[in-house]
Design an enzyme around this catalytic site. Sequence first.
Site, PDB file in Angstrom:
ATOM      1  N   ASN A 241       0.842  -1.204   0.000  1.00 49.75           N
ATOM      2  CA  ASN A 241       0.000   0.000   0.000  1.00 49.75           C
ATOM      3  C   ASN A 241       0.876   1.252   0.000  1.00 49.75           C
ATOM      4  O   ASN A 241       2.095   1.150   0.005  1.00 49.75           O
ATOM      5  CB  ASN A 241      -0.952  -0.016   1.198  1.00 49.75           C
ATOM      6  CG  ASN A 241      -0.202  -0.087   2.513  1.00 49.75           C
ATOM      7  OD1 ASN A 241       0.536   0.823   2.861  1.00 49.75           O
ATOM      8  ND2 ASN A 241      -0.344  -1.193   3.231  1.00 49.75           N
TER       9      ASN A 241
ATOM     10  N   ASP B 141      -3.768  -6.334   5.085  1.00 43.50           N
ATOM     11  CA  ASP B 141      -4.719  -7.201   5.789  1.00 43.50           C
ATOM     12  C   ASP B 141      -4.622  -8.654   5.330  1.00 43.50           C
ATOM     13  O   ASP B 141      -4.918  -9.563   6.081  1.00 43.50           O
ATOM     14  CB  ASP B 141      -6.148  -6.675   5.576  1.00 43.50           C
ATOM     15  CG  ASP B 141      -6.393  -5.400   6.376  1.00 43.50           C
ATOM     16  OD1 ASP B 141      -5.929  -5.353   7.538  1.00 43.50           O
ATOM     17  OD2 ASP B 141      -7.001  -4.463   5.838  1.00 43.50           O
TER      18      ASP B 141
ATOM     19  N   PRO C 153      -1.950 -11.796  10.522  1.00 47.97           N
ATOM     20  CA  PRO C 153      -2.201 -11.595  11.958  1.00 47.97           C
ATOM     21  C   PRO C 153      -2.396 -10.112  12.244  1.00 47.97           C
ATOM     22  O   PRO C 153      -1.817  -9.267  11.561  1.00 47.97           O
ATOM     23  CB  PRO C 153      -0.905 -12.104  12.610  1.00 47.97           C
ATOM     24  CG  PRO C 153       0.128 -12.041  11.538  1.00 47.97           C
ATOM     25  CD  PRO C 153      -0.588 -12.253  10.233  1.00 47.97           C
ATOM     26  N   ASP C 154      -3.225  -9.795  13.225  1.00 45.04           N
ATOM     27  CA  ASP C 154      -3.365  -8.403  13.657  1.00 45.04           C
ATOM     28  C   ASP C 154      -2.291  -8.162  14.725  1.00 45.04           C
ATOM     29  O   ASP C 154      -2.382  -8.683  15.844  1.00 45.04           O
ATOM     30  CB  ASP C 154      -4.766  -8.156  14.218  1.00 45.04           C
ATOM     31  CG  ASP C 154      -5.012  -6.677  14.449  1.00 45.04           C
ATOM     32  OD1 ASP C 154      -4.124  -6.019  15.041  1.00 45.04           O
ATOM     33  OD2 ASP C 154      -6.060  -6.156  14.024  1.00 45.04           O
ATOM     34  N   ILE C 155      -1.268  -7.388  14.360  1.00 39.58           N
ATOM     35  CA  ILE C 155      -0.101  -7.230  15.234  1.00 39.58           C
ATOM     36  C   ILE C 155      -0.491  -6.490  16.513  1.00 39.58           C
ATOM     37  O   ILE C 155      -0.164  -6.907  17.624  1.00 39.58           O
ATOM     38  CB  ILE C 155       1.022  -6.492  14.474  1.00 39.58           C
ATOM     39  CG1 ILE C 155       1.370  -7.284  13.208  1.00 39.58           C
ATOM     40  CG2 ILE C 155       2.248  -6.313  15.357  1.00 39.58           C
ATOM     41  CD1 ILE C 155       2.230  -6.552  12.213  1.00 39.58           C
TER      42      ILE C 155
ATOM     43  N   LYS D 221     -12.591   0.215  17.226  1.00 43.93           N
ATOM     44  CA  LYS D 221     -11.262  -0.417  17.121  1.00 43.93           C
ATOM     45  C   LYS D 221     -10.575  -0.486  18.482  1.00 43.93           C
ATOM     46  O   LYS D 221      -9.879  -1.450  18.793  1.00 43.93           O
ATOM     47  CB  LYS D 221     -10.366   0.357  16.141  1.00 43.93           C
ATOM     48  CG  LYS D 221     -10.558  -0.126  14.714  1.00 43.93           C
ATOM     49  CD  LYS D 221      -9.733   0.601  13.698  1.00 43.93           C
ATOM     50  CE  LYS D 221     -10.313   0.290  12.317  1.00 43.93           C
ATOM     51  NZ  LYS D 221      -9.828   1.123  11.267  1.00 43.93           N
TER      52      LYS D 221
HETATM   53  N1  CTP Z   1      -2.879  -3.197  12.594  1.00 50.32           N
HETATM   54  C1  CTP Z   1      -1.979  -4.193  12.935  1.00 50.32           C
HETATM   55  N2  CTP Z   1      -1.983  -5.370  12.245  1.00 50.32           N
HETATM   56  C2  CTP Z   1      -2.864  -5.585  11.246  1.00 50.32           C
HETATM   57  C3  CTP Z   1      -3.792  -4.573  10.890  1.00 50.32           C
HETATM   58  C4  CTP Z   1      -3.774  -3.368  11.590  1.00 50.32           C
HETATM   59  O1  CTP Z   1      -1.158  -3.998  13.832  1.00 50.32           O
HETATM   60  N3  CTP Z   1      -2.858  -6.734  10.612  1.00 50.32           N
HETATM   61  C5  CTP Z   1      -2.889  -1.952  13.368  1.00 50.32           C
HETATM   62  C6  CTP Z   1      -2.450  -0.727  12.600  1.00 50.32           C
HETATM   63  O2  CTP Z   1      -1.065  -0.526  12.718  1.00 50.32           O
HETATM   64  C7  CTP Z   1      -3.267   0.353  13.273  1.00 50.32           C
HETATM   65  C8  CTP Z   1      -4.546  -0.323  13.717  1.00 50.32           C
HETATM   66  O3  CTP Z   1      -4.221  -1.714  13.738  1.00 50.32           O
HETATM   67  O4  CTP Z   1      -2.624   0.804  14.453  1.00 50.32           O
HETATM   68  C9  CTP Z   1      -5.732  -0.075  12.868  1.00 50.32           C
HETATM   69  O5  CTP Z   1      -5.507  -0.450  11.559  1.00 50.32           O
HETATM   70  P1  CTP Z   1      -6.624  -0.369  10.428  1.00 50.32           P
HETATM   71  O6  CTP Z   1      -6.077  -0.916   9.193  1.00 50.32           O
HETATM   72  O7  CTP Z   1      -7.189   0.993  10.381  1.00 50.32           O
HETATM   73  O8  CTP Z   1      -7.721  -1.301  11.035  1.00 50.32           O
HETATM   74  P2  CTP Z   1      -8.278  -2.642  10.532  1.00 50.32           P
HETATM   75  O9  CTP Z   1      -8.371  -3.500  11.724  1.00 50.32           O
HETATM   76  O10 CTP Z   1      -7.500  -3.180   9.394  1.00 50.32           O
HETATM   77  O11 CTP Z   1      -9.738  -2.227  10.108  1.00 50.32           O
HETATM   78  P3  CTP Z   1     -10.344  -1.720   8.714  1.00 50.32           P
HETATM   79  O12 CTP Z   1      -9.281  -1.915   7.641  1.00 50.32           O
HETATM   80  O13 CTP Z   1     -11.522  -2.560   8.552  1.00 50.32           O
HETATM   81  O14 CTP Z   1     -10.679  -0.274   8.923  1.00 50.32           O
END
Ligand code: CTP
Length: 407
Positions: free
Chosen positions: A212, A280, A307-309, A340
């Site tokens: 991105n 994502d 994974p969501d870090i 969130k």
């Molecule tokens: N983040 C993360 N790991 C991921 C996705 C997001 O650590 N796999 C963290 C980002 O660094 C940020 C926060 O989560 O601090 C929010 O990221 P965002 O992309 O806005 O949220 P998403 O959970 O991906 O929600 P969406 O794309 O549906 O808005």
Amino acid sequence: MTTLAGKSVLLIIGGGIAAYKTHELVRLMKTRGAAVRIILSKAAEQFVTPLSLASLSGEKVYTSLFSLTDEVEMGHIQLSRAADLLVVAPATADLMAKMAHGLADDLASTALLATDKRVLVAPAMNVRMWRHPATIRNVETLKLDGVAVVGPNDGEMACGEFGPGRMAEPNEILAAIIDMLKPRAQPLAGKKVVITAGPTREPIDPVRFISNHSSGKQGYAIARAAADLGAEAILVSGPVSLPLPPGVQVMPVETAQEMLEMCEGEMPADIAIFTAAVADWRVAAESHEKLKKTGSGPPSLTLIENPDILATISRSAKRPRIVVGFAAETERVTEHAAQKLKNKGCDLIVANDVSRDSGVFGGDRNTVHLVSAAGVEDWPPLSKDDVAQKLMERLAQMLVPQQKAAE
Ligand code: CTP
């Protein structure tokens, strides 16, 4: 009267008509007790003399890179490192272009390249030169490198034109010097701050990837601000093209999985701030050979979730005392951010308005809202550097409430 006693300034004088004002600047610095060493660029010698400046500063004035005696008495590297601050006044378009590109072909530019100290520039030039896209680019580059800028002011110029380009007055430059040299509180000394920044890059095959547009600027500015407040700042960075921030340990990664592993390896920490735009999804089975056109249509890629870090670290046994997430939203900004905050289990979400032509991605300004269990705080539009500084000061207060963060 604020003192500069015990401080040492290396003043680099560029070749412009405003060079005559540096006599007054040297006098003001000396009155405040600073030791002032001076380098004159070759062009500057056309406007001011080493003799007058030596008598004002009470120190030898350095003029040529290849003067053997100077190199024996004090090498150019030592000259630029013995100072607490380097001041370039007047900073000509030429000198700033050299600084921005790392050129070092004379004593002034070599000292500037060799330094590990903060640098303040006071630009002075013709208004058209100041507005030229090349100068605008160079000044932007210098700011990203952490160089501070004072002026230029509007007014009538020596060349007869009117507009921005006049060097800041000596007392304005002195105020900027005092501000940069004033002792700063280090409320985060002994604390560890981990920051993620930039995009991640998820491979499809050896030559293609999913990524991105994240520039990493906000995360890099936060890491710099954390280091400025005395923290051990660890920046886990996806691929970006930004200079390494001084005082920050950069850990380069590519994929979301690598970013997670690196963050987990850096725990425990006192604060973790997640600014990275993590992809994502990743491709379920990365091809080890380059995918070829087969004539039977495009390949189909199966994506799986990364994974969501932030959520993983936030819920881990080694959770830092303060966990901060970022949220880029285009509508119902604070509502989505509050969601969130809950979903990811963090203490604070910095919600970014990326709607309209906000210019947030890749730009230098940010309009943010701080969302926490206590409610929403709207911040005015600020530069990414100012957002970083304000945020780190706030987090320092949350972490060490008994200490007052830097003024
Ligand atoms: N983040 C993360 N790991 C991921 C996705 C997001 O650590 N796999 C963290 C980002 O660094 C940020 C926060 O989560 O601090 C929010 O990221 P965002 O992309 O806005 O949220 P998403 O959970 O991906 O929600 P969406 O794309 O549906 O808005």
